[in-house]
Design a protein around this motif. Structure first.
Motif, mmCIF file in Angstrom:
data_model
loop_
_atom_site.group_PDB
_atom_site.id
_atom_site.type_symbol
_atom_site.label_atom_id
_atom_site.label_comp_id
_atom_site.label_asym_id
_atom_site.label_seq_id
_atom_site.Cartn_x
_atom_site.Cartn_y
_atom_site.Cartn_z
ATOM 1 N N GLU A 149 39.420 38.782 33.999
ATOM 2 C CA GLU A 149 40.853 39.007 34.217
ATOM 3 C C GLU A 149 41.394 38.376 35.492
ATOM 4 O OE1 GLU A 149 42.411 42.740 35.718
ATOM 5 O OE2 GLU A 149 40.497 43.686 35.253
ATOM 6 N N ASN A 150 40.525 37.893 36.376
ATOM 7 C CA ASN A 150 40.995 37.349 37.657
ATOM 8 C C ASN A 150 40.600 35.890 37.816
ATOM 9 O OD1 ASN A 150 42.099 39.854 38.583
ATOM 10 N ND2 ASN A 150 40.016 40.548 38.993
ATOM 11 N N ASP A 178 37.776 44.202 35.556
ATOM 12 C CA ASP A 178 37.477 45.102 36.663
ATOM 13 C C ASP A 178 37.029 46.444 36.099
ATOM 14 O OD1 ASP A 178 38.283 43.187 38.485
ATOM 15 O OD2 ASP A 178 40.264 44.060 38.828
ATOM 16 N N GLY A 225 44.923 39.622 33.978
ATOM 17 C CA GLY A 225 45.209 41.045 33.838
ATOM 18 C C GLY A 225 45.334 41.439 32.375
ATOM 19 N N GLU A 274 35.650 40.392 41.625
ATOM 20 C CA GLU A 274 35.387 39.198 42.437
ATOM 21 C C GLU A 274 34.054 39.260 43.187
ATOM 22 O OE1 GLU A 274 39.847 39.207 41.942
ATOM 23 O OE2 GLU A 274 38.251 40.678 42.181
ATOM 24 N N GLU A 327 36.205 45.983 41.808
ATOM 25 C CA GLU A 327 36.867 44.725 41.449
ATOM 26 C C GLU A 327 35.818 43.662 41.201
ATOM 27 O OE1 GLU A 327 39.680 43.930 44.524
ATOM 28 O OE2 GLU A 327 41.074 45.475 43.842
ATOM 29 N N GLN A 354 40.010 34.051 40.526
ATOM 30 C CA GLN A 354 38.909 33.781 41.451
ATOM 31 C C GLN A 354 37.554 34.073 40.813
ATOM 32 O OE1 GLN A 354 41.576 35.539 42.106
ATOM 33 N NE2 GLN A 354 42.591 34.752 43.944
ATOM 34 N N TYR A 369 40.129 33.052 31.391
ATOM 35 C CA TYR A 369 40.798 33.955 32.349
ATOM 36 C C TYR A 369 42.134 34.367 31.753
ATOM 37 C CZ TYR A 369 44.495 34.175 35.954
ATOM 38 O OH TYR A 369 45.613 34.484 36.672
#
Length: 456
Positions: A310-311, A361, A336, A437, A435, A313, A333
């Motif tokens: 979803e992110n 996440d 969200g 990342e 999260e 990065q 990706y």
């Protein structure tokens, strides 16, 4: 004397006990019963009053309304609800709420006149272990006002949410990029708020404002402009996007009122993009961002493995690490909560993959996202898919725990019967969000190193 009626506490004289905090009196707690004539009688045993085993700590001066209000306002969100929500709290419940600050918090409330604290008396006449607290007359008065305020808040929230649902029911023309299914998921979020046992005023206000703007066809220049228009302050709703994500509102709906830019998806790895008659392999290009609503956009998968994150990065980190490792997976990706346009591409790619990882996440929003993606897949693709809990990685960074009275707990529990039940259960067990990342690479390396489990 034989006890024939329920025993009631009765304050006797002040006891001078070592360890009594300043500003408080330790009053003995005598056991009494009410006789047939209505009078209270101290319970005697063999003609003697029972030894004082407990005292109540109470304020040595009358309660000051201003000081009482200030004390109740101290602490974190939800403390007032805990304090005024029950006439009696056991000490174990107080400890669970306030942890190491339980005793100082109780003493402060007692000095302000909100509660009395029941404590044991030791054999050597010192103040012993706290047992529970009771609301005083002043505390019960505050509790009544608090309940009335909550009831008024509930009525206001209900009216606001019902009006918001009406705003989006008869829209003549949907905003660009918004699908009827996207609008239905906004309505679903409004219904969840209507069914919430305790109002969440900020979440209600943001969802209602979003619905009002969608219904009115209004678009703002930025998230802060959205906040300014509805609250007269640019920073009041700085967390609007996070709240909408947790509520399960698709990004396309937020984008329609200016809370985000155009709906985009990011692609990396062995994927070929087809637009019209043109073919563009994406290998070696990193994460390529494309408008999700591009006309005639088709995606061809050239890998057995497909990963949804979803992110941005996280997608970039995965692509950088996994590309040199031989057969690299394809990565999508979805920014969200994916819009209906993005979900269509997710469905099409998943039908071409042998193995699919859904890796959002590890929080409430991620659980809703995983559920939306899972439900968009065909039955055959679901058999080849797994919803990953990145919070299971040993090296993840724990974040701030959710408050005990946060609506996140109840919302996660509702997900325990859905396709993302393992992820929801992991979130509830940890008690804090994770999260992706910081641990997506580790989580996906572990996923790719394991053999897929056949599903019926």
């Amino acid at each position: 004397m034989v006890m024939t009626a329920p025993l009631q506490p009765h304050h006797g004289p002040v006891m001078h006990l070592a360890g009594t905090p300043s500003g408080l009196l330790a009053r003995t707690v005598q056991r009494t019963r009410r006789d047939s004539d209505g009078a209270r009688r101290i319970v005697l045993e063999r003609g003697k009053r029972l030894r004082d085993k407990h005292v109540d700590l109470l304020a040595s001066t009358p309660a000051d309304p201003a000081a009482l209000e200030a004390t109740l306002n101290e602490g974190r969100k939800g403390d007032r609800s805990f304090i005024l929500g029950a006439s009696t709290r056991t000490w174990s419940a107080v400890k669970a709420r306030f942890a190491d600050n339980a005793w100082p918090r109780a003493i402060g409330l007692a000095r302000a006149g909100a509660i009395t604290v029941r404590c044991e008396v030791t054999e050597d006449r010192t103040l012993g272990t706290p047992i529970r607290w009771h609301l005083t007359t002043a505390g019960r008065g505050q509790a009544r006002m608090y309940r009335k305020g909550r009831e008024a808040s509930r009525e206001h929230s209900t009216t606001t949410l019902v009006r918001a649902r009406y705003k989006i029911q008869d829209i003549d023309e949907l905003p660009a990029g918004v699908d009827p299914d996207d609008l239905q998921r906004l309505d679903d979020a409004l219904v969840r708020e209507l069914n919430r046992p305790a109002p969440a005023p900020k979440r209600t206000a943001i969802l209602a404002a979003l619905a009002h703007d969608i219904g009115a066809g209004k678009r703002h220049a930025s998230p802060r402009a959205f906040s300014l228009a509805h609250t007269r302050n640019t920073k009041t709703w700085d967390d609007a996007l996070r709240i909408l994500r947790e509520s399960g509102v698709p990004t396309a709906v937020a984008e329609a009122v200016g809370l985000r830019g155009q709906s985009r998806l990011g692609l990396a790895g062995p994927i070929t993009v087809r637009v019209g008659g043109r073919y563009s392999p994406l290998d070696g290009l990193g994460v390529v961002l494309l408008p999700a609503a591009t006309a005639d956009l088709r995606l061809d998968l050239r890998s057995r493995n497909l990963i949804f994150v979803e992110n941005l990065q996280a997608a970039e980190a995965l692509n950088e690490v996994l590309t040199p490792r031989g057969e690299s997976p394809a990565i999508l990706y979805h920014a969200g909560m994916p819009s209906q346009d993005i979900l269509r591409h997710i469905t099409a790619l998943a039908d071409q993959a042998a193995r699919i990882a859904i890796a959002p996440d590890a929080d409430l929003g991620g659980t809703r996202i995983a559920t939306a993606i899972w439900n968009s897949l065909t039955k055959t693709a679901q058999k080849r898919s797994v919803i990953c809990d990145i919070g299971m990685t040993p090296t993840h960074t724990p974040q701030e725990p959710w408050p005990a009275d946060s609506p996140v707990w109840a919302d996660l529990r509702t997900m325990l019967s859905g396709p993302a039940m393992a992820l929801a259960n992991g979130c509830l067990t940890r008690g804090y969000p994770v999260e992706q990342e910081g641990c997506i690479v580790e989580a996906m390396l572990a996923h790719l190193s394991t053999e897929p489990v056949a599903k019926d």
